[in-house]
Design a protein around this motif. Structure first.
Motif, PDB file in Angstrom:
ATOM      1  N   GLN A   1       0.901  -1.241   0.163  1.00  0.00           N
ATOM      2  CA  GLN A   1      -0.034   0.077  -0.040  1.00  0.00           C
ATOM      3  C   GLN A   1       1.029   1.316   0.010  1.00  0.00           C
TER       4      GLN A   1
ATOM      5  N   ASP B   1      -3.420   9.444  -1.408  1.00  0.00           N
ATOM      6  CA  ASP B   1      -3.579   9.422  -0.114  1.00  0.00           C
ATOM      7  C   ASP B   1      -3.628   8.039   0.677  1.00  0.00           C
ATOM      8  N   ILE B   2      -4.642   7.335  -0.116  1.00  0.00           N
ATOM      9  CA  ILE B   2      -4.881   5.967   0.498  1.00  0.00           C
ATOM     10  C   ILE B   2      -4.877   4.801  -0.731  1.00  0.00           C
TER      11      ILE B   2
ATOM     12  N   ASN C   1      -5.463   0.520  -1.458  1.00  0.00           N
ATOM     13  CA  ASN C   1      -5.941  -0.620  -0.665  1.00  0.00           C
ATOM     14  C   ASN C   1      -5.007  -1.989  -0.844  1.00  0.00           C
TER      15      ASN C   1
ATOM     16  N   ALA D   1      -5.697   3.527  -5.838  1.00  0.00           N
ATOM     17  CA  ALA D   1      -5.449   4.584  -4.644  1.00  0.00           C
ATOM     18  C   ALA D   1      -6.311   5.654  -4.838  1.00  0.00           C
TER      19      ALA D   1
ATOM     20  N   GLN E   1      -7.765  11.601  -0.254  1.00  0.00           N
ATOM     21  CA  GLN E   1      -8.388  11.549   0.945  1.00  0.00           C
ATOM     22  C   GLN E   1     -10.003  11.922   1.209  1.00  0.00           C
TER      23      GLN E   1
ATOM     24  N   GLU F   1     -11.849   7.030   1.170  1.00  0.00           N
ATOM     25  CA  GLU F   1     -11.351   5.838   1.383  1.00  0.00           C
ATOM     26  C   GLU F   1     -12.532   4.958   2.123  1.00  0.00           C
ATOM     27  N   ARG F   2     -13.641   5.209   2.322  1.00  0.00           N
ATOM     28  CA  ARG F   2     -14.789   4.689   3.172  1.00  0.00           C
ATOM     29  C   ARG F   2     -15.466   4.356   2.001  1.00  0.00           C
TER      30      ARG F   2
ATOM     31  N   LEU G   1     -13.902   2.837  -0.694  1.00  0.00           N
ATOM     32  CA  LEU G   1     -13.037   2.096  -1.441  1.00  0.00           C
ATOM     33  C   LEU G   1     -13.190   0.652  -1.642  1.00  0.00           C
TER      34      LEU G   1
ATOM     35  N   LEU H   1      -8.217  -3.041   3.124  1.00  0.00           N
ATOM     36  CA  LEU H   1      -7.320  -1.786   3.663  1.00  0.00           C
ATOM     37  C   LEU H   1      -6.722  -2.308   4.761  1.00  0.00           C
TER      38      LEU H   1
ATOM     39  N   CYS I   1      -3.234   4.355   7.097  1.00  0.00           N
ATOM     40  CA  CYS I   1      -2.923   3.287   6.231  1.00  0.00           C
ATOM     41  C   CYS I   1      -1.432   3.424   5.461  1.00  0.00           C
TER      42      CYS I   1
ATOM     43  N   ALA J   1      -6.536   9.874   7.012  1.00  0.00           N
ATOM     44  CA  ALA J   1      -7.757   9.579   6.639  1.00  0.00           C
ATOM     45  C   ALA J   1      -8.684  10.598   6.868  1.00  0.00           C
TER      46      ALA J   1
END
Length: 968
Positions: A123, A133-134, A136, A280, A283, A286-287, A289, A293, A944, A968
Motif C-alpha cells: 500500500q 492518500d490511500i 488498498n 488508490a 483523502q 477511503e470509506r 474504497l 485496506l 494506512c 484519512a
C-alpha cells in the motif's frame, strides 16, 4: 504410496476409532446417513473423462509433457503484461514458501502481523508512486479494478447525479471490454472518447483516463483532468507503477483515483494471471474504497499493530449494500510486489525504469533511422511502428529470433520492453524490421552504431513536462534491505509472526483450508507455464490449451454441468458471471421483468453483493429453526413475485453446515415458477464424487478452486472461481476480454491461469475414487469434531439424521450469556494454543463455524478438542463467579512473549496458564506477535501507511501513539 494417502489425514485405525465415537459402523454408512438419497445417483457417480489416479511421479511426468507443448519466447507483446525478473530470494521465500501461500485472509490480525506488514508495504509503495492518500491491499486485475473505480466515482460524486462516464479510447482493450460490460449490466452509460477533442458535451460523473495509451504513447492527462474537475466530474487515471518512477504521479495531475497492475514488480506473466492490481484514492474517498485496506492501530500494550481496517464495508457484512462483491483479492502477489519495491528501493526501481526506457529509445532510434514511421515519439517502454502490409512478415522474422511482438493490425506492430530485455534483444528486433545490419556484419558494432545507441535516450527523452521531480518510497523500509541476506531474514521475520497451515489446522467454516501439496505447486514456477504471455499465438500455448481443456472437462464431469469457463479469477467473479448468465438468458427469451433473485437469509454476503452488481433485486427467503430454507416462505415469495423471479441462489450443503433434504424440492419450485437455480459451490468439498449439482437441480454454479480444489488461499488470494452451466446457459459464458464488445468478467481469457496447474495435479493424483474418498473423510472429520465438542459447545444445526455435513456450528451463546465471555474472546484465546480461530459470527452471531477438512489427522483434531475443552473450563470459571470476566485469561488473550517475560505480573492468573494451558505446548509453541488489537480505535483514526520506526521504540514515550496521525 498413493497420493490419496498423503492428502487424507486419518489413518485406517483412526477412521475406525472416529466412527466408533460418532456411533456409525462404517464410513459408507455414515455418509449414506448424512447425505440425502434425493441428491445422490443410484450408482456411484461416473467421472467420464477423469483419468485414473496417478502417482506424484506419474503426474509430474505427465504435466511436464504438457508444459513442453508450450513454447517460451522473449515476450515483447505488452498490452498490460510485461516480462519481469522475479528475484530468487522472493520466489523461494514467498511464492514457494508455505508460510506465505497457505495463510488465510488476515481477519484475525494478531496472528497475521507478518503478511499485514507486507501488504502495508505494498500500500505504501502504491500511495507514494501514485501520489494519492490511500491505497488498498490489492485488487483482482487491472480491468476489473478500473471498473470498480468507475463505480466508486459514481457513488462518490455528490456534484453530478446521474450522467455518464467518459472512458478513454486509448485504454487497454481488455479494460474497455470489462468496464463497458460492468456498466452495461447496471444500465450506466459509458462514452468511449478520444480526449484530443475535449470532453463529451453531456453531464459526466466521472472520467477514466489512460496515462499511457495502449499504443504506448505517454499522454499528458492534466488538461483533461482539469476540465473534468471544472465540469464536476471525478477523475480516474490508469497507469503503470514502474513508469511512475519517471513520469508524474496521477495525484499531482489532479486525479481522484489511480488504478493499474503491479505485475511488473516481480510477478511472472503466468499466462495472464494472477497479478495484483491496485487502486488508490485521494483523502475523503477511503470509506467507499472497494476491497481490503490494511491500517494501523495499537495492541493491548499500546504498541503499533496492523489490522484490516473498515471491515464493516465488506460484502460478508453489508451484503447488497456492500461497496463491491470482491472477496478474494491477490494478497500473495501483492506481497511479492511490495517485497520487490522493498528489495530494490526507489533508486533500484528508477534504474530499472531508466534501463527499460533507454532500450525502448534505442529501438525507436534504429527504426526511425531506417525510415520507418513511429506512431509516437513520447513513450516509456512501448514503441508502435507502421509497416504497411508488413506486420506479419516482421512478426515472423522476430519469432525466428525467439521474440514475440504485438500485431496491432496488418500495417502496425507494437514492441514493449521489459526489465529482463537486453541490447541484444533490441538488436534482434531491429533485424526483424530490417532496420539493422545482419548479425554477422561488423558494422553494427562499430563506432557509429555505438554513438547512435548512446544518443538514443536523449533523442527520445521523456519531455520535461512529463517527467517526475518529487521523491517517493522515502520510508526506511524501502532503504533497509539491499543485500539478499538482509532480505531473506526480513521475510523470515515476517513469516514467523504469522500462523498458517504449515503450523496448524485452520478450521475455518466455509473456507476449506486443506492441504496444498508441494507436488501440486511445483509446476507453476516452470518457465513453460509461468513465462507464457496470454496473447501469444495459439501454437505457442498448446500445453496451456491441453491443460485448460482437461480442467474444463474434468470439472464438468464432477459437477454434472455441460460447460465450464475458467475466466473468473475469484469466487465472487464466478458468482457474478453465473448471475449475468441467468439475467441474459431471461432477457433473450423476452423476460426482461425477471430481475428478482431469491437468497436465503443465511447466505454468504457475496451472493447478495453479486446480485446487485448484475442489476438484480435481492429478496431474502427465511430459514427454519434447523437452518434449512423455509419452504412456506419460499412458496410465498414465489407467489408474490411470480414472473419477476429470475432465480434463487442456494449454498449446498447449507451455510449452516447441513445437507438439506428438500433441496431438490426447492429447485423444482423455482423451476416451475420459470426461474433458474444458482447453486453456490463454496461447500462443494462435501459433494465431490457423491452428488452433482447439475443433476439435482442446478442450472449454474461457481466453483472455488482455492477451496475444494487445492489452490492455496495465499493470505487472501489468488482465487479461481470457474462458472459451470447447463447446456441452455452455455452461450452466456464469459467472452474473450480482448475481443470487440463486452462479455468478459475478468482481464484475461483464462483468469488466474498461472495457478491452474495446481488443480490439474490435484485431480490427476486423486482420481475419481480419491475425490469421493476426500468428501467422505471431510464429512467424517466434521462429524467427529461435532461429536467430541457437543458436550462443551452444543452443535447448533444438524440434519435429519443428527449429522452435519463437512462443517459444524458451535453455539457459544448460552455460556457467553452466563459468563460474559464472547466468541471473539475464544478466538483470541485459541491463539495462545497455537490455533487459528474458526469462522467467527457467521452465519449466526455469537457462534463459531468449524471445518476441519479431510487433510487433518486424528491427532490434530484431538488437539483442537483439547484446546476447546480447556477454554470451556476457563469460561466456566467465569460463569461460576470464580474469576471476573475482565480479569480472565480469555479476555486478556492473546499473550505475547514480551508480556509474559515482563518483570512485573499483576494478572489474576499465573503466567503458566497464559502461556502453556495444555502440556503439549511446551514441546512446540507459537507466540503471537502482538496483544489484542483495538479495532474500534483503528477505524476511528485510520492510518494506512507504514508507521515510523520510532513507533516501535519502547523508550520513546511517543512511540505508542506515533502511528496514530490521521491521514484519512
Amino acid at each position: 504410496m498413493p497420493f490419496l494417502d498423503r492428502h487424507i489425514g486419518p489413518r485406517p485405525d483412526d477412521v475406525a476409532a472416529m466412527l466408533e465415537a460418532i456411533g456409525h459402523p462404517s464410513l459408507t454408512e455414515l455418509v449414506d446417513a448424512a447425505v440425502p438419497a434425493s441428491i445422490t445417483p443410484h450408482e456411484q457417480a461416473e467421472f467420464r473423462g477423469l483419468p485414473r489416479a496417478l502417482s506424484e511421479g506419474e503426474a509430474l511426468e505427465r504435466i511436464r509433457r504438457i508444459a513442453a507443448r508450450n513454447r517460451p519466447a522473449v515476450q515483447m507483446i505488452g498490452q498490460g503484461y510485461h516480462e519481469t525478473a522475479t528475484p530468487a530470494v522472493l520466489r523461494r521465500n514467498i511464492l514457494e514458501s508455505p508460510g506465505w501461500y497457505t495463510s488465510y485472509t488476515p481477519y484475525q490480525p494478531e496472528i497475521s502481523q507478518g503478511r499485514l506488514e507486507a501488504l502495508l508495504n505494498f500500500q505504501n509503495a502504491i500511495m507514494d508512486l501514485t501520489g494519492l492518500d490511500i491505497a488498498n491491499a490489492s485488487m483482482l486485475d487491472e480491468a476489473t479494478c478500473a471498473a470498480e473505480a468507475v463505480l466508486l466515482m459514481h457513488r462518490s460524486n455528490r456534484k453530478v447525479k446521474g450522467g455518464a462516464v467518459a472512458v478513454d479510447s486509448r485504454l487497454l482493450p481488455q479494460t474497455l471490454n470489462v468496464v463497458r460490460g460492468r456498466l452495461a449490466a447496471l444500465d450506466l452509460e459509458a462514452v468511449v472518447t478520444d480526449f484530443s477533442g475535449g470532453l463529451p458535451e453531456q453531464p459526466l460523473f466521472g472520467v477514466l483516463l489512460a496515462q499511457i495509451g495502449a499504443d504506448g504513447e505517454l499522454i499528458d492527462v492534466a488538461p483533461v483532468a482539469e476540465a473534468a474537475r471544472e465540469a464536476g466530474a471525478l477523475v480516474t487515471v490508469a497507469t503503470d507503477p514502474l513508469a511512475l518512477t519517471l513520469i508524474p504521479s496521477p495525484g499531482s495531475l489532479g486525479a481522484d483515483v489511480a488504478v493499474g497492475s503491479s505485475q511488473r514488480f516481480g510477478v511472472p506473466l503466468f499466462y495472464g494471471g494472477p497479478h495484483a492490481a491496485f487502486i488508490a484514492v485521494r483523502q475523503g474517498m477511503e470509506r467507499s474504497l472497494p476491497g481490503r485496506l490494511v491500517g494501523v492501530s495499537t495492541d493491548s500494550s499500546g504498541r503499533p499493530a496492523y489490522r484490516l481496517a473498515l471491515q464493516t464495508r465488506e460484502q460478508h457484512i453489508r451484503r447488497e449494500k456492500a461497496t463491491s462483491n470482491i472477496c478474494t483479492a491477490q494478497a500473495l502477489l501483492a506481497v511479492v510486489a511490495g517485497a520487490y519495491a522493498v528489495y530494490h528501493g526507489p533508486e533500484g526501481l528508477r534504474r530499472i525504469a531508466e534501463d527499460v526506457h533507454a532500450r525502448a529509445a534505442r529501438l525507436a532510434a534504429g527504426l526511425a533511422d531506417a525510415g520507418l514511421e513511429l506512431l509516437h515519439e513520447r513513450f516509456f517502454d512501448t514503441v508502435t511502428v507502421r509497416v504497411p502490409g508488413g506486420a506479419d512478415r516482421v512478426l515472423a522474422r522476430a519469432l525466428e529470433e525467439g521474440i514475440n511482438l504485438r500485431r496491432v493490425d496488418a500495417d502496425t506492430v507494437g514492441v514493449s520492453i521489459g526489465e529482463p530485455h537486453t541490447d541484444e534483444h533490441v538488436a534482434a528486433v531491429l533485424r526483424a524490421f530490417e532496420a539493422a545490419p545482419a548479425a554477422d556484419d561488423d558494422a553494427h558494432t562499430g563506432d557509429t552504431a555505438a554513438q547512435a545507441a548512446d544518443a538514443a535516450p536523449e533523442r527520445f527523452a521523456i519531455p520535461a513536462e512529463l517527467r517526475r521531480e518529487d521523491e517517493y518510497l522515502s520510508h526506511p523500509i524501502f532503504h533497509s534491505h539491499r543485500s539478499e541476506t538482509s532480505m531473506m531474514r526480513y521475510l523470515r521475520e515476517l513469516s514467523d509472526k504469522d500462523l498458517a497451515l504449515d503450523r496448524t489446522m485452520i478450521p475455518l467454516g466455509s473456507c476449506t483450508m486443506k492441504l496444498n501439496a508441494a507436488a501440486e505447486l511445483e509446476p507453476i514456477s516452470w518457465p513453460e507455464f509461468a513465462g507464457i504471455h496470454p496473447l501469444v499465438p495459439a501454437d505457442q500455448a498448446e500445453g496451456w490449451a491441453e491443460l485448460i481443456g482437461d480442467l474444463e472437462g474434468w470439472l464438468s464431469a464432477i459437477t454434472g454441468y455441460a460447460a465450464v469457463s475458467l475466466q473468473p479469477n475469484a469466487g465472487s467473479q464466478g458468482e457474478y458471471a453465473g448471475l449475468l448468465a441467468i439475467r441474459d438468458y431471461h432477457r433473450d427469451r423476452g423476460d426482461e421483468q425477471r430481475r428478482i433473485v431469491l437468497i436465503p437469509a443465511s447466505a454468504h454476503g457475496t451472493n447478495a453483493a453479486s446480485a446487485v452488481l448484475a442489476a438484480l433485486k435481492v429478496v431474502a427467503v427465511a430459514t427454519a429453526e434447523d437452518g434449512s430454507i423455509l419452504l412456506e416462505d419460499l412458496a410465498a415469495k414465489i407467489e408474490k413475485y411470480g414472473e419477476e423471479v429470475a432465480g434463487i441462489m442456494i449454498t449446498y450443503p447449507s451455510t449452516h453446515g447441513v445437507f438439506e433434504g428438500d433441496v431438490a424440492e426447492v429447485c423444482r419450485m423455482v423451476h416451475e415458477a420459470g426461474g433458474q437455480v444458482y447453486l453456490d459451490g463454496a461447500n462443494l468439498n462435501a459433494l465431490v464424487g457423491l452428488a452433482r449439482p447439475g443433476e439435482f437441480g442446478g442450472d449454474v454454479s461457481h466453483l472455488n478452486l482455492h477451496k475444494t480444489f487445492c489452490i492455496p488461499h495465499g493470505g487472501g488470494g489468488p482465487g479461481v472461481g470457474p462458472v459451470a452451466v447447463g447446456e441452455h446457459l452455455r452461450p452466456y459464458l464469459p467472452a474473450d476480454p480482448v475481443a470487440e464488445g463486452t462479455g468478459a468478467v475478468s482481464q484475461a481469457m483464462f483468469g488466474s491461469a498461472g495457478v491452474l496447474p495446481i488443480t490439474w495435479m490435484y485431480l490427476a493424483m486423486m482420481g475419481p475414487e480419491g475425490l469421493a474418498q476426500a468428501s467422505r473423510t471431510a464429512i467424517l472429520n466434521a462429524n467427529y469434531l461435532a461429536t467430541r465438542l457437543d458436550p462443551y459447545f452444543p452443535i447448533l444445526y444438524t440434519g435429519p439424521s443428527g449429522l452435519v455435513a463437512h462443517e459444524c456450528i458451535l453455539d457459544l451463546r448460552p455460556l457467553t450469556k452466563a459468563s460474559g465471555i464472547t466468541a471473539e474472546d475464544v478466538c483470541k484465546r485459541l491463539m495462545d494454543f497455537g490455533f487459528h480461530a474458526p469462522t467467527l459470527a457467521f452465519p449466526v452471531p455469537g457462534t463459531l463455524m468449524v471445518e476441519p477438512t479431510e487433510s487433518e489427522d486424528l491427532a490434530e483434531l484431538d488437539r483442537f478438542v483439547e484446546a476447546m475443552a480447556a477454554i470451556h473450563a476457563e469460561m466456566t470459571e467465569v460463569s461460576e463467579g470464580r474469576v471476573a470476566a475482565e480479569e480472565s485469561v480469555l479476555r486478556r488473550a492473546p499473550h505475547t512473549a514480551e508480556v509474559l517475560a515482563a518483570d512485573e505480573w499483576d494478572r489474576a492468573y499465573p503466567r503458566s496458564q497464559a502461556a502453556y494451558p495444555v502440556p503439549g505446548l511446551r514441546r512446540a509453541k507459537y507466540w503471537p506477535a502482538v496483544g489484542r488489537i483495538d479495532g474500534t480505535a483503528g477505524d476511528r483514526n485510520l492510518v494506512c501507511e507504514c508507521p515510523p520506526l520510532s513507533a516501535f521504540d519502547i523508550e520513546n514515550e511517543a512511540g505508542a501513539t506515533a502511528g496514530s496521525e490521521d491521514r484519512a
